[in-house]
Design a protein around this motif. Structure first.
Motif, PDB file in Angstrom:
ATOM      1  N   ASN A 192       1.451  12.396  31.973  1.00 55.23           N
ATOM      2  CA  ASN A 192       0.865  12.174  30.649  1.00 55.23           C
ATOM      3  C   ASN A 192      -0.248  11.138  30.702  1.00 55.23           C
ATOM      4  O   ASN A 192      -1.234  11.243  29.956  1.00 55.23           O
ATOM      5  N   ALA A 193      -0.098  10.146  31.576  1.00 51.89           N
ATOM      6  CA  ALA A 193      -1.151   9.138  31.728  1.00 51.89           C
ATOM      7  C   ALA A 193      -2.423   9.768  32.284  1.00 51.89           C
ATOM      8  O   ALA A 193      -3.532   9.426  31.879  1.00 51.89           O
ATOM      9  N   VAL A 194      -2.263  10.710  33.217  1.00 58.12           N
ATOM     10  CA  VAL A 194      -3.421  11.421  33.763  1.00 58.12           C
ATOM     11  C   VAL A 194      -4.116  12.224  32.666  1.00 58.12           C
ATOM     12  O   VAL A 194      -5.341  12.225  32.544  1.00 58.12           O
ATOM     13  N   LEU A 195      -3.325  12.915  31.847  1.00 61.35           N
ATOM     14  CA  LEU A 195      -3.888  13.748  30.779  1.00 61.35           C
ATOM     15  C   LEU A 195      -4.693  12.923  29.784  1.00 61.35           C
ATOM     16  O   LEU A 195      -5.717  13.395  29.265  1.00 61.35           O
ATOM     17  N   THR A 196      -4.241  11.713  29.504  1.00 57.95           N
ATOM     18  CA  THR A 196      -4.885  10.875  28.487  1.00 57.95           C
ATOM     19  C   THR A 196      -5.798   9.810  29.080  1.00 57.95           C
ATOM     20  O   THR A 196      -6.274   8.933  28.363  1.00 57.95           O
ATOM     21  N   HIS A 197      -6.026   9.885  30.409  1.00 58.83           N
ATOM     22  CA  HIS A 197      -6.906   8.929  31.095  1.00 58.83           C
ATOM     23  C   HIS A 197      -6.443   7.486  30.907  1.00 58.83           C
ATOM     24  O   HIS A 197      -7.243   6.594  30.617  1.00 58.83           O
ATOM     25  N   HIS A 198      -5.136   7.282  31.052  1.00 49.54           N
ATOM     26  CA  HIS A 198      -4.583   5.937  31.005  1.00 49.54           C
ATOM     27  C   HIS A 198      -4.241   5.467  32.423  1.00 49.54           C
ATOM     28  O   HIS A 198      -4.351   6.220  33.388  1.00 49.54           O
ATOM     29  N   LYS A 199      -3.791   4.230  32.516  1.00 50.79           N
ATOM     30  CA  LYS A 199      -3.474   3.626  33.808  1.00 50.79           C
ATOM     31  C   LYS A 199      -2.248   4.280  34.442  1.00 50.79           C
ATOM     32  O   LYS A 199      -1.301   4.653  33.741  1.00 50.79           O
ATOM     33  N   ILE A 200      -2.270   4.402  35.753  1.00 49.31           N
ATOM     34  CA  ILE A 200      -1.101   4.827  36.520  1.00 49.31           C
ATOM     35  C   ILE A 200      -0.454   3.579  37.113  1.00 49.31           C
ATOM     36  O   ILE A 200      -1.114   2.797  37.789  1.00 49.31           O
ATOM     37  N   ARG A 201       0.831   3.409  36.849  1.00 45.56           N
ATOM     38  CA  ARG A 201       1.556   2.234  37.327  1.00 45.56           C
ATOM     39  C   ARG A 201       2.601   2.638  38.373  1.00 45.56           C
ATOM     40  O   ARG A 201       2.987   3.797  38.467  1.00 45.56           O
ATOM     41  N   THR A 202       3.050   1.654  39.132  1.00 47.29           N
ATOM     42  CA  THR A 202       4.005   1.939  40.201  1.00 47.29           C
ATOM     43  C   THR A 202       5.303   2.524  39.667  1.00 47.29           C
ATOM     44  O   THR A 202       5.963   3.306  40.352  1.00 47.29           O
ATOM     45  N   GLY A 203       5.672   2.173  38.435  1.00 46.37           N
ATOM     46  CA  GLY A 203       6.892   2.707  37.849  1.00 46.37           C
ATOM     47  C   GLY A 203       6.822   4.190  37.553  1.00 46.37           C
ATOM     48  O   GLY A 203       7.840   4.817  37.252  1.00 46.37           O
ATOM     49  N   MET A 204       5.624   4.769  37.619  1.00 47.60           N
ATOM     50  CA  MET A 204       5.446   6.199  37.363  1.00 47.60           C
ATOM     51  C   MET A 204       5.435   7.023  38.645  1.00 47.60           C
ATOM     52  O   MET A 204       5.314   8.242  38.587  1.00 47.60           O
ATOM     53  N   VAL A 205       5.553   6.361  39.790  1.00 52.26           N
ATOM     54  CA  VAL A 205       5.450   7.039  41.080  1.00 52.26           C
ATOM     55  C   VAL A 205       6.832   7.368  41.625  1.00 52.26           C
ATOM     56  O   VAL A 205       7.704   6.503  41.732  1.00 52.26           O
ATOM     57  N   LEU A 206       7.029   8.638  41.966  1.00 54.22           N
ATOM     58  CA  LEU A 206       8.276   9.077  42.565  1.00 54.22           C
ATOM     59  C   LEU A 206       8.224   9.025  44.088  1.00 54.22           C
ATOM     60  O   LEU A 206       9.238   8.808  44.744  1.00 54.22           O
ATOM     61  N   LYS A 207       7.031   9.235  44.647  1.00 54.29           N
ATOM     62  CA  LYS A 207       6.899   9.273  46.106  1.00 54.29           C
ATOM     63  C   LYS A 207       5.492   8.864  46.499  1.00 54.29           C
ATOM     64  O   LYS A 207       4.523   9.278  45.870  1.00 54.29           O
ATOM     65  N   CYS A 208       5.397   8.051  47.530  1.00 54.12           N
ATOM     66  CA  CYS A 208       4.111   7.631  48.091  1.00 54.12           C
ATOM     67  C   CYS A 208       4.030   8.139  49.525  1.00 54.12           C
ATOM     68  O   CYS A 208       4.885   7.815  50.349  1.00 54.12           O
ATOM     69  N   SER A 209       3.015   8.951  49.808  1.00 54.84           N
ATOM     70  CA  SER A 209       2.881   9.559  51.138  1.00 54.84           C
ATOM     71  C   SER A 209       1.566   9.158  51.778  1.00 54.84           C
ATOM     72  O   SER A 209       0.548   8.984  51.099  1.00 54.84           O
ATOM     73  N   GLY A 210       1.576   9.026  53.101  1.00 58.58           N
ATOM     74  CA  GLY A 210       0.373   8.676  53.832  1.00 58.58           C
ATOM     75  C   GLY A 210       0.149   7.174  53.867  1.00 58.58           C
ATOM     76  O   GLY A 210       0.861   6.393  53.222  1.00 58.58           O
ATOM     77  N   GLU A 211      -0.845   6.774  54.629  1.00 58.51           N
ATOM     78  CA  GLU A 211      -1.220   5.360  54.727  1.00 58.51           C
ATOM     79  C   GLU A 211      -2.652   5.201  54.226  1.00 58.51           C
ATOM     80  O   GLU A 211      -3.565   5.836  54.734  1.00 58.51           O
ATOM     81  N   PHE A 212      -2.834   4.363  53.226  1.00 57.73           N
ATOM     82  CA  PHE A 212      -4.164   4.160  52.657  1.00 57.73           C
ATOM     83  C   PHE A 212      -4.317   2.725  52.183  1.00 57.73           C
ATOM     84  O   PHE A 212      -3.324   2.016  51.951  1.00 57.73           O
ATOM     85  N   SER A 213      -5.558   2.307  52.082  1.00 61.84           N
ATOM     86  CA  SER A 213      -5.884   0.963  51.611  1.00 61.84           C
ATOM     87  C   SER A 213      -6.382   1.040  50.174  1.00 61.84           C
ATOM     88  O   SER A 213      -6.596   2.122  49.632  1.00 61.84           O
ATOM     89  N   HIS A 214      -6.547  -0.136  49.556  1.00 68.72           N
ATOM     90  CA  HIS A 214      -7.103  -0.128  48.205  1.00 68.72           C
ATOM     91  C   HIS A 214      -8.555   0.366  48.248  1.00 68.72           C
ATOM     92  O   HIS A 214      -9.240   0.245  49.260  1.00 68.72           O
ATOM     93  N   ASP A 215      -8.986   0.943  47.150  1.00 67.92           N
ATOM     94  CA  ASP A 215     -10.325   1.526  47.006  1.00 67.92           C
ATOM     95  C   ASP A 215     -10.504   2.815  47.810  1.00 67.92           C
ATOM     96  O   ASP A 215     -11.626   3.265  48.006  1.00 67.92           O
ATOM     97  N   GLU A 216      -9.400   3.406  48.275  1.00 65.65           N
ATOM     98  CA  GLU A 216      -9.469   4.718  48.907  1.00 65.65           C
ATOM     99  C   GLU A 216      -8.980   5.776  47.923  1.00 65.65           C
ATOM    100  O   GLU A 216      -8.290   5.471  46.949  1.00 65.65           O
ATOM    101  N   ALA A 217      -9.338   7.034  48.188  1.00 65.43           N
ATOM    102  CA  ALA A 217      -8.943   8.128  47.312  1.00 65.43           C
ATOM    103  C   ALA A 217      -7.591   8.693  47.728  1.00 65.43           C
ATOM    104  O   ALA A 217      -7.291   8.777  48.922  1.00 65.43           O
ATOM    105  N   VAL A 218      -6.795   9.052  46.739  1.00 66.27           N
ATOM    106  CA  VAL A 218      -5.514   9.705  46.991  1.00 66.27           C
ATOM    107  C   VAL A 218      -5.407  10.921  46.083  1.00 66.27           C
ATOM    108  O   VAL A 218      -6.075  11.023  45.048  1.00 66.27           O
ATOM    109  N   ALA A 219      -4.560  11.851  46.485  1.00 71.73           N
ATOM    110  CA  ALA A 219      -4.266  13.020  45.650  1.00 71.73           C
ATOM    111  C   ALA A 219      -3.059  12.706  44.782  1.00 71.73           C
ATOM    112  O   ALA A 219      -2.093  12.098  45.247  1.00 71.73           O
TER     113      ALA A 219
END
Length: 356
Positions: A192-219
């Motif tokens: 819903n945050a994506v649909l309304t262009h709001h912030k994504i917070r860590t509490g909304m994440v079910l799974k984090c995959s891959g290794e990335f740094s800040h300012d990188e793109a993720v799917a």
């Protein structure tokens, strides 16, 4: 004009390349674009195929159309070389619903490196508002037919032109062209945050995959489908660490299970740190808190005391990548607009609103 994937990875270079294209076009020069293989040979990130490079270049230029040449007349329901019952597809309005027999095969041009890469390229283009045409490269006149709207020209991947798609400015189009370094699977609140262009917070994440740094793109994924790309403010390590800490506040059901005659040694061992789990090993202080608080393990972190979880990405750094998601975002925006416009009664000049 030789370009590399790195020309898209940096926003300043992205805009500089675009300005170079535009300057050439204003001078009446039609640039021939190719990948800079000398850089690619040095293990620099490359496009992987010309279809992706063409789509990304079209997005960069804000083009109306991009045409991908192939050795068949259309996109078919199956490989026409193997299946005589394959039928042509003249237009594709929703790539997420596209089902093609044999597309997962990598042993032929129909699979990876052939038609599959063209569909991936088409997705990049249409999500940025660029029409994509699949044409037979031996019959260039088909390009004109497609522009004039004749379905016999080839397969037309229809560009998304809704409000959500139009909202994808230079910044969002740049994000679409970035290769994702990892992925985040979101819950319903995150979607819903994506649909309304709001912030994504860590509490909304079910799974984090891959290794990335800040300012990188993720799917960004929801319900098994990629819905968007985003630039993140946190590294994968920081996201995972915060997700782990938040799990320390999970309710411990050991006593309830034991009172029901259920003894889960593995679960109890995990809660006490005997097994390496999502929460890691628990120390003696945490166990004392468990006894004092009746089975609820508390943490010293702000998240467990009601503080909002950290922001992973802002709404302005999210670019929608799914046709269905863009359409749903448009419907939600229209619905919210109707609710807002109907929230207050119309009052004529000089009248006093009812109830005042």
């Amino acid at each position: 004009l030789l370009i590399s994937r790195d020309d898209f990875s940096d926003k300043a270079r992205f805009l500089a390349v675009r300005n170079t294209f535009w300057a050439l076009l204003r001078l009446g020069v039609v640039p021939i674009v190719n990948e800079n293989d000398s850089l690619s040979a040095e293990n620099v990130a490359n496009f992987g195929d010309n279809d992706t490079m063409a789509a990304m270049t079209a997005v960069l230029l804000q083009a109306d159309w991009v045409f991908l040449a192939t050795d068949v007349d259309f996109l078919y329901t199956a490989n026409p070389k193997d299946d005589p019952n394959a039928t042509p597809i003249y237009a594709v309005e929703d790539l997420s619903r596209l089902k093609l027999a044999g597309l997962e095969s990598s042993s032929s041009q129909w699979g990876t490196g052939g038609m599959a890469t063209k569909i991936i390229a088409a997705r990049i283009a249409v999500c940025a508002g660029v029409h994509c045409g699949l044409v037979n490269g031996e019959e260039p006149e088909r390009i004109g037919q497609m522009i004039r709207g004749k379905k016999e020209g080839g397969t037309h991947f229809v560009a998304l032109k809704g409000c959500a798609s139009a909202a994808q400015d230079d910044h969002n189009r740049w994000i679409i062209t970035l290769p994702p370094s990892g992925s985040l699977t979101l819950d319903r609140d995150g979607y819903n945050a994506v649909l309304t262009h709001h912030k994504i917070r860590t509490g909304m994440v079910l799974k984090c995959s891959g290794e990335f740094s800040h300012d990188e793109a993720v799917a960004l994924f929801f319900d098994g489908k990629e819905i968007a790309r985003a630039l993140v403010r946190m590294s994968s390590a920081a996201i995972t660490e915060e997700m782990t800490r938040s799990m320390v506040g999970l309710r411990d059901f050991t006593r309830e299970l034991q009172s029901a005659g259920i003894y889960l040694d593995g679960y109890s061992s995990w809660r006490k740190g005997g097994h390496k789990g999502a929460s890691g090993e628990m120390n003696a202080e945490v166990l004392r808190q468990l006894e004092q608080d009746g089975g609820v393990i508390k943490s010293d972190t702000p998240e467990s005391s009601g503080h909002q979880s950290s922001v992973i990405t802002d709404g302005s750094d999210i670019a929608l990548m799914c046709t269905a998601t863009i359409k749903e975002a448009d419907r939600k925006a229209s619905s919210d607009k109707r609710v807002w416009s109907g929230s207050y009664p119309q009052v004529k000049r000089g009248e006093t609103p009812a109830g005042l």
